[in-house]
Design a protein around this motif. Structure first.
Motif, short mmCIF file in Angstrom:
data_model
loop_
_atom_site.label_atom_id
_atom_site.label_comp_id
_atom_site.label_asym_id
_atom_site.label_seq_id
_atom_site.Cartn_x
_atom_site.Cartn_y
_atom_site.Cartn_z
N SER A 84 0.84 -1.19 0.00
CA SER A 84 0.00 0.00 0.00
C SER A 84 0.87 1.23 0.00
O SER A 84 1.98 1.24 0.52
N ALA A 85 0.33 2.28 -0.58
CA ALA A 85 1.08 3.53 -0.68
C ALA A 85 1.16 4.21 0.66
O ALA A 85 0.26 4.13 1.48
N GLY A 129 1.41 2.71 -4.05
CA GLY A 129 2.28 1.56 -3.82
C GLY A 129 2.02 0.42 -4.78
O GLY A 129 2.94 -0.28 -5.20
N ARG A 130 0.80 0.23 -5.15
CA ARG A 130 0.46 -0.84 -6.08
C ARG A 130 0.67 -0.41 -7.52
O ARG A 130 1.04 -1.22 -8.38
N ASN A 185 4.35 -11.11 -14.53
CA ASN A 185 5.79 -11.03 -14.27
C ASN A 185 6.35 -9.63 -14.49
O ASN A 185 7.57 -9.46 -14.62
N ARG A 186 5.49 -8.65 -14.58
CA ARG A 186 5.96 -7.28 -14.80
C ARG A 186 6.69 -6.75 -13.58
O ARG A 186 6.31 -7.00 -12.45
N GLU A 187 7.78 -6.05 -13.83
CA GLU A 187 8.50 -5.39 -12.75
C GLU A 187 7.87 -4.05 -12.41
O GLU A 187 8.04 -3.53 -11.30
N ALA A 188 7.14 -3.46 -13.36
CA ALA A 188 6.46 -2.19 -13.12
C ALA A 188 5.20 -2.43 -12.31
O ALA A 188 4.77 -3.57 -12.08
N GLY A 189 4.59 -1.33 -11.85
CA GLY A 189 3.36 -1.44 -11.09
C GLY A 189 2.17 -1.75 -11.98
O GLY A 189 2.31 -1.94 -13.20
#
Length: 476
Positions: free
Chosen positions: A5-6, A248-249, A264-268
């Motif tokens: 969470s942000a 955060g997500r 499998n993405r490294e980005a959000g």
């Protein structure tokens, strides 16, 4: 994948850095918001439909007259079976207090939902832009038409749009006037030139005002003209639930490439599609945090949820949430918030006063004024006489023949009440009566006496009122 969470900015520097990303359209460009179907769009239309009462309410009949009629010339305000006169207008103050506090409560709990779902400026602007979309097409088509050279097609489309806008503005003004006059007969009088000048001026002002505010100023009205947008910030706290972006997500943002697995993405989760901005009627980017332009209409939630469905990610990247939720703290229970108790107490007192006022409304009102000079007169036969001035207020729309009587004394004579008093509708009728009591029947210097006023309405309903006064005698 970052799923934490942000954590919102906690320092003044972070807050200023966030504010640097805020965007407020100052009117240099016209916002053509995209329309997308969804749960919150449906709720928004349902909430806006409440305004149908504004247009249809004047045509509801009750007891052979308009159910709700604010008859200013006769100083009578009919609310279904109740008639409120200026003397009872203290209830209006309580009603305004109730709605003001309710607005504060709603803002403290769920933000500016009034602005997003119920405000007349928002609703009328939404209707105007819906008409614009039906006639001119999508946002891209509307921008293209605005930049296109003037030709017959453009004139036809623009003239139709503005004609419908003006018609809605006229109906807004006419409906407002209809609450203050008999709506069915107003149509004939208005178009035959027989209505008073105030009606024509009011309709003209509403027509122009609606046309300009909803058709041209739109979100600028919320930014620069509406005081509520300025003060609502002090009503919010960390427990207020508002549409918010889960930083955060969603961060870091990154577009989905063809054939790329979102698992499998490294980005959000945010794919930076800007659909949340495209649907916003005020043009703000919810991803930059809460800002003045956000009216909490939740249309960005619909847009984001549809994108999340397409890319195979869970909904709720943009959702209704509080600062406490994003910080991972358990939300404070509603009953533990002091302001809720304060607001509830004020609303309860206001409602109790309103219910008391309506429950004690009478068709006629009686006031009794005891003669002060002299307080009493000794007659030649030894009896004592008091003089009273009775004022009868008729709250009904027809003349009433009022009968006066008295009680409370064992032996007395009421003089001056033999004939009925004709009370005009909405007016006060006065009469003078005398009460004579034999000296032997007196039981003290001051004895209570009750005056009664009775009348029969044309429909056979009995209406009554009473008022207690005092009979004064000399010392024994």
């Amino acid at each position: 994948m970052n799923t934490n969470s942000a954590v919102p900015p906690s320092s003044v520097e972070d807050l200023y850095a966030e504010a640097d990303h805020w965007h407020v359209n100052t009117g240099g460009t016209t916002i053509h918001a995209k329309r997308m179907a969804g749960r919150w769009r449906t709720i928004k239309w349902a909430a806006a439909s409440i305004w149908l009462i504004y247009f249809l309410g004047p045509y509801v009949r009750w007891d052979d007259r308009q159910a709700v009629l604010f008859d200013i010339p006769n100083r009578q305000y009919h609310l279904f079976g109740a008639t409120v006169l200026p003397q009872d207008f203290w209830m209006l103050s309580l009603l305004l207090l109730f709605f003001a506090i309710m607005l504060a409560v709603v803002t403290a709990l769920v933000g500016r939902v009034w602005c997003g779902f119920f405000c007349f400026q928002t609703v009328w602007t939404d209707v105007f832009t819906w008409i614009e979309e039906k006639l001119e097409g999508s946002p891209a088509q509307r921008r293209k038409l605005d930049q296109a050279p003037l030709d017959l097609t453009k004139v036809r489309i623009k003239a139709t749009k503005h004609g419908l806008w003006i018609l809605i503005g006229f109906m807004t003004g006419f409906s407002f006037v209809a609450w203050f006059a008999d709506a069915p007969s107003l149509w004939g009088r208005f178009f035959l030139g027989q209505a008073n000048s105030a009606a024509y001026i009011t309709v003209a002002l509403f027509t122009v005002g609606t046309y300009v505010l909803a058709g041209f100023l739109r979100e600028q009205t919320c930014f620069w003209l509406c005081p509520y947008a300025r003060i609502q910030g002090v009503m919010l706290d960390s427990t207020t639930i508002v549409p918010a972006y889960d930083v955060g997500r969603g961060e870091p943002r990154g577009r989905v490439k063809r054939g790329e697995s979102t698992q499998n993405r490294e980005a959000g989760d945010c794919v930076d599609c800007n659909q949340c901005v495209a649907v916003c009627p005020t043009g703000v980017d919810i991803r930059n945090g809460q800002q003045e332009g956000c009216i909490t209409c939740a249309l960005c939630i619909d847009a984001c949820d549809q994108v999340m469905d397409k890319v195979g990610r869970p909904r709720g990247l943009i959702r209704y949430a509080s600062l406490e939720e994003f910080e991972g703290r358990p939300p404070k229970a509603l009953l533990l918030r002091p302001r809720v108790w304060v607001y509830t107490a004020i609303m309860t007192v206001a409602l109790a006063g309103i219910f008391y006022g309506f429950s004690t409304l009478a068709a006629i009102d009686l006031k009794v004024l005891h003669e002060r000079a002299p307080l009493y007169v000794r007659l030649s036969d030894g009896s004592i006489q008091n003089r009273y001035t009775l004022k009868i207020l008729n709250k009904m729309p027809e003349d009433l023949a009022v009968r006066i009587s008295a009680s409370g004394l064992e032996t007395f004579t009421l003089v001056g009440a033999d004939e009925e008093i004709m009370a005009a509708p909405g007016g006060v009728s006065s009469t003078t009566v005398f009460i004579r009591v034999p000296r032997a029947a007196l039981q003290g210097e001051r004895q209570p006496v009750i005056f009664h006023a009775e009348a029969t309405r044309p429909n056979g309903v009995q209406v009554t009122a009473e008022r207690e006064s005092v009979f004064i005698a000399p010392r024994p």
